[in-house]
Design a protein around this motif. Structure first.
Motif, PDB file in Angstrom:
ATOM      1  N   GLN A 432      58.516  -9.372 -48.281  1.00  0.00           N
ATOM      2  CA  GLN A 432      57.504  -9.479 -49.333  1.00  0.00           C
ATOM      3  C   GLN A 432      57.662  -8.369 -50.367  1.00  0.00           C
ATOM      4  O   GLN A 432      57.547  -8.598 -51.577  1.00  0.00           O
ATOM      5  CB  GLN A 432      56.105  -9.431 -48.721  1.00  0.00           C
ATOM      6  CG  GLN A 432      55.745 -10.638 -47.875  1.00  0.00           C
ATOM      7  CD  GLN A 432      56.289 -10.548 -46.442  1.00  0.00           C
ATOM      8  OE1 GLN A 432      57.000  -9.613 -46.092  1.00  0.00           O
ATOM      9  NE2 GLN A 432      55.946 -11.538 -45.634  1.00  0.00           N
ATOM     10  N   GLN A 433      57.930  -7.137 -49.910  1.00  0.00           N
ATOM     11  CA  GLN A 433      58.081  -6.028 -50.841  1.00  0.00           C
ATOM     12  C   GLN A 433      59.341  -6.191 -51.682  1.00  0.00           C
ATOM     13  O   GLN A 433      59.344  -5.883 -52.879  1.00  0.00           O
ATOM     14  CB  GLN A 433      58.105  -4.696 -50.088  1.00  0.00           C
ATOM     15  CG  GLN A 433      58.014  -3.477 -51.007  1.00  0.00           C
ATOM     16  CD  GLN A 433      57.741  -2.190 -50.250  1.00  0.00           C
ATOM     17  OE1 GLN A 433      57.414  -2.208 -49.060  1.00  0.00           O
ATOM     18  NE2 GLN A 433      57.867  -1.066 -50.925  1.00  0.00           N
ATOM     19  N   ARG A 436      58.451  -8.804 -54.333  1.00  0.00           N
ATOM     20  CA  ARG A 436      57.604  -8.267 -55.407  1.00  0.00           C
ATOM     21  C   ARG A 436      58.412  -7.407 -56.357  1.00  0.00           C
ATOM     22  O   ARG A 436      58.216  -7.437 -57.574  1.00  0.00           O
ATOM     23  CB  ARG A 436      56.456  -7.436 -54.803  1.00  0.00           C
ATOM     24  CG  ARG A 436      55.382  -8.246 -54.113  1.00  0.00           C
ATOM     25  CD  ARG A 436      54.119  -7.409 -53.913  1.00  0.00           C
ATOM     26  NE  ARG A 436      54.365  -6.175 -53.191  1.00  0.00           N
ATOM     27  CZ  ARG A 436      54.321  -6.052 -51.872  1.00  0.00           C
ATOM     28  NH1 ARG A 436      54.061  -7.120 -51.116  1.00  0.00           N
ATOM     29  NH2 ARG A 436      54.536  -4.887 -51.284  1.00  0.00           N
ATOM     30  N   SER A 439      60.660  -9.596 -58.595  1.00  0.00           N
ATOM     31  CA  SER A 439      59.918 -10.392 -59.568  1.00  0.00           C
ATOM     32  C   SER A 439      59.216  -9.551 -60.618  1.00  0.00           C
ATOM     33  O   SER A 439      58.796 -10.049 -61.654  1.00  0.00           O
ATOM     34  CB  SER A 439      58.878 -11.246 -58.843  1.00  0.00           C
ATOM     35  OG  SER A 439      57.841 -10.427 -58.312  1.00  0.00           O
ATOM     36  N   ASP A 441      56.391  -8.150 -59.893  1.00  0.00           N
ATOM     37  CA  ASP A 441      54.982  -8.214 -59.506  1.00  0.00           C
ATOM     38  C   ASP A 441      54.669  -7.025 -58.603  1.00  0.00           C
ATOM     39  O   ASP A 441      54.412  -7.149 -57.415  1.00  0.00           O
ATOM     40  CB  ASP A 441      54.681  -9.524 -58.783  1.00  0.00           C
ATOM     41  CG  ASP A 441      53.206  -9.677 -58.445  1.00  0.00           C
ATOM     42  OD1 ASP A 441      52.404  -8.967 -59.078  1.00  0.00           O
ATOM     43  OD2 ASP A 441      52.878 -10.493 -57.569  1.00  0.00           O
ATOM     44  N   TYR A 442      54.707  -5.859 -59.202  1.00  0.00           N
ATOM     45  CA  TYR A 442      54.497  -4.606 -58.491  1.00  0.00           C
ATOM     46  C   TYR A 442      53.590  -3.796 -59.401  1.00  0.00           C
ATOM     47  O   TYR A 442      53.775  -3.782 -60.609  1.00  0.00           O
ATOM     48  CB  TYR A 442      55.848  -3.918 -58.268  1.00  0.00           C
ATOM     49  CG  TYR A 442      55.804  -2.614 -57.514  1.00  0.00           C
ATOM     50  CD1 TYR A 442      55.140  -2.510 -56.300  1.00  0.00           C
ATOM     51  CD2 TYR A 442      56.447  -1.492 -58.011  1.00  0.00           C
ATOM     52  CE1 TYR A 442      55.115  -1.314 -55.614  1.00  0.00           C
ATOM     53  CE2 TYR A 442      56.428  -0.297 -57.333  1.00  0.00           C
ATOM     54  CZ  TYR A 442      55.762  -0.208 -56.129  1.00  0.00           C
ATOM     55  OH  TYR A 442      55.742   0.976 -55.447  1.00  0.00           O
TER      56      TYR A 442
END
Length: 465
Positions: A432-433, A436, A439, A441-442
């Motif tokens: 998941q990390q 993110r 993408s 999305d962090y």
């Protein structure tokens, strides 16, 4: 009647508090000063200012890659929204060309611009307030002798009420302790010089100290590790996770050269820092190292012993040859780990070749990133690599983001953690990390290396010299 008196008292208190806040938040405008009205600057003062700008790493935040030096507009994501750095060239319309020295001193000392507006603490005036008037004068002379650039930064992207600058007066009341640096009479001159540089213009704590929910540094956890532009700024106190403990000499070498054979190469925002420090006198670099090393303290006997053993295995002989260069291939459970074959195919040829940093891959037994509680840095490097520096020899690593999917990256990093991190617990939620990070999305978008790794040979820097 009693209710009316109570209501009247409450209203009066609100009026008093409102007026008090108004006077706290309000600052007068400082009259503009035309460039033509200034006296010429002493070249020695300008040269001193150049050195100070290097300590402050000013060019990194105030320059967009590919654009002119100090012209601003760099996107700085924060947990509260996006802030864009300002133009600090002496352009009179879009930069600081109309700023007098008094206006510049106020911005540095109190976080207020020439027009009287409070500045967001993304400009680390909570550190710059420690700088002496004399050094501010030199820094002002340096900036005012740069090439003027007409460039307007985009408008900050902050939600209401954070876009209302007067509320920053409340933040300052809670967290801002202004005032020049006060030397510690119990410490040496070198220690005090290092503290002045690190806590003032160097603003090391801005990245290396964790922040509270309102974005202020947690002073109780000084240098305990923080975040910067999607990278983890490692703990540089007694909580350091470096397998071989840092000492003053290692810190000084790293700051001067951007790498150390037992600690690896600087990357992300730290690469810009070490690149700029190349402009400093050796005495200043040594002073910063003295100060930082003092905060790390002496390692425990067990940690020191493990460090010495690692030095024997992976350190240098007198002739510079790395010993114990190649680890044995994984066996047992590690051999069947899903990341084992990925490691052998993508990493081992460099990281077990026995060639020292910066031009060889460091053995992962020495890696702080593999031993860190958060895998963000090693995710960043694996996905984005380390591109070559601008116009000089440097550490280079290919980006594997295009060759490996999220699960494969997670398997690889999970393998590194299990094999090289001396029994530390596995990282949770790696896929998941990784996703993110890839993408964007962090909460603080990762800014990959962009050819400015070894400032001041970075984009635009020639115009700044």
């Amino acid at each position: 009647m009693r209710a009316i008196r109570v209501l009247s008292t409450i209203i009066t208190l609100f009026i008093i508090l409102g007026l008090a806040f108004f006077f706290l938040a309000w600052n007068s405008e400082i009259a503009p000063q035309k460039v033509a009205d200034r006296q010429p600057f002493d070249p020695a003062l300008v040269a001193h200012g150049a050195s100070l700008a290097a300590v402050g790493n000013c060019i990194a935040c105030h320059t967009v890659p590919g654009k002119e030096a100090f012209s601003g507009g760099l996107k700085l994501p924060t947990p509260f929204g996006t802030i864009y750095s300002t133009n600090i060239t002496p352009d009179e319309e879009t930069g600081i060309g109309l700023w007098s020295e008094a206006a510049f001193q106020r911005a540095m000392r109190h976080g207020v611009d020439r027009q009287g507006e409070h500045l967001y603490p993304a400009f680390p005036y909570d550190h710059f307030t420690r700088v002496t008037d004399e050094d501010n004068k030199a820094l002002y002379a340096y900036l005012m002798t740069r090439t003027p650039v007409k460039a307007t930064a985009p408008k900050n992207e902050l939600p209401f009420p954070l876009d209302v600058r007067p509320i920053l007066a409340g933040w300052k009341l809670l967290f801002f302790d202004d005032g020049a640096f006060a030397p510690d009479p119990q410490q040496s001159d070198e220690w005090n010089r290092g503290a002045y540089l690190a806590e003032g213009l160097g603003h090391c704590g801005a990245c290396h100290t964790p922040r509270n929910s309102l974005g202020a540094e947690d002073k109780a956890k000084h240098f305990a590790g923080g975040e910067a532009e999607g990278w983890q700024a490692y703990a540089i106190n007694a909580d350091s996770r470096a397998p071989i403990p840092w000492d003053k000499d290692a810190i000084a070498f790293y700051l001067r050269h951007g790498y150390h054979e037992l600690h690896g190469v600087s990357r992300g925002p730290m690469a810009e820092v070490t690149g700029n420090l190349a402009a400093l006198p050796d005495a200043d670099v040594e002073a910063i190292a003295t100060y930082v090393a003092s905060g790390m303290g002496e390692p425990s006997a067990d940690r020191a012993a493990k460090g010495e053993e690692l030095k024997k295995q992976f350190g240098s002989e007198a002739d510079g040859i790395v010993t114990a260069a190649v680890d044995a291939k994984p066996s047992g459970d590690l051999a069947s780990h899903p990341g084992a074959q990925i490691y052998m195919a993508t990493c081992a040829s460099c990281h077990e070749a026995g060639k020292k940093p910066p031009f060889g891959g460091m053995n992962f037994h020495l890696s702080t990133a593999v031993n860190a509680p958060n895998p963000q840095n090693i995710i960043n490097v694996t996905l984005f690599g380390l591109p070559p520096a601008d116009g000089q020899a440097s550490a280079v690593m290919p980006a594997f983001g295009g060759a490996l999917n999220d699960q494969q990256v997670a398997d690889l990093l999970g393998y590194l953690r299990q094999r090289f991190a001396d029994g530390k617990p596995a990282w949770a939620d790696l896929p998941q990390q990784v996703g993110r990070t890839r993408s964007g999305d962090y909460f603080v978008a990762v800014r990959p290396s962009e050819g400015i790794e070894r400032a001041p040979s970075n984009v635009g820097a020639k115009a700044a010299q």
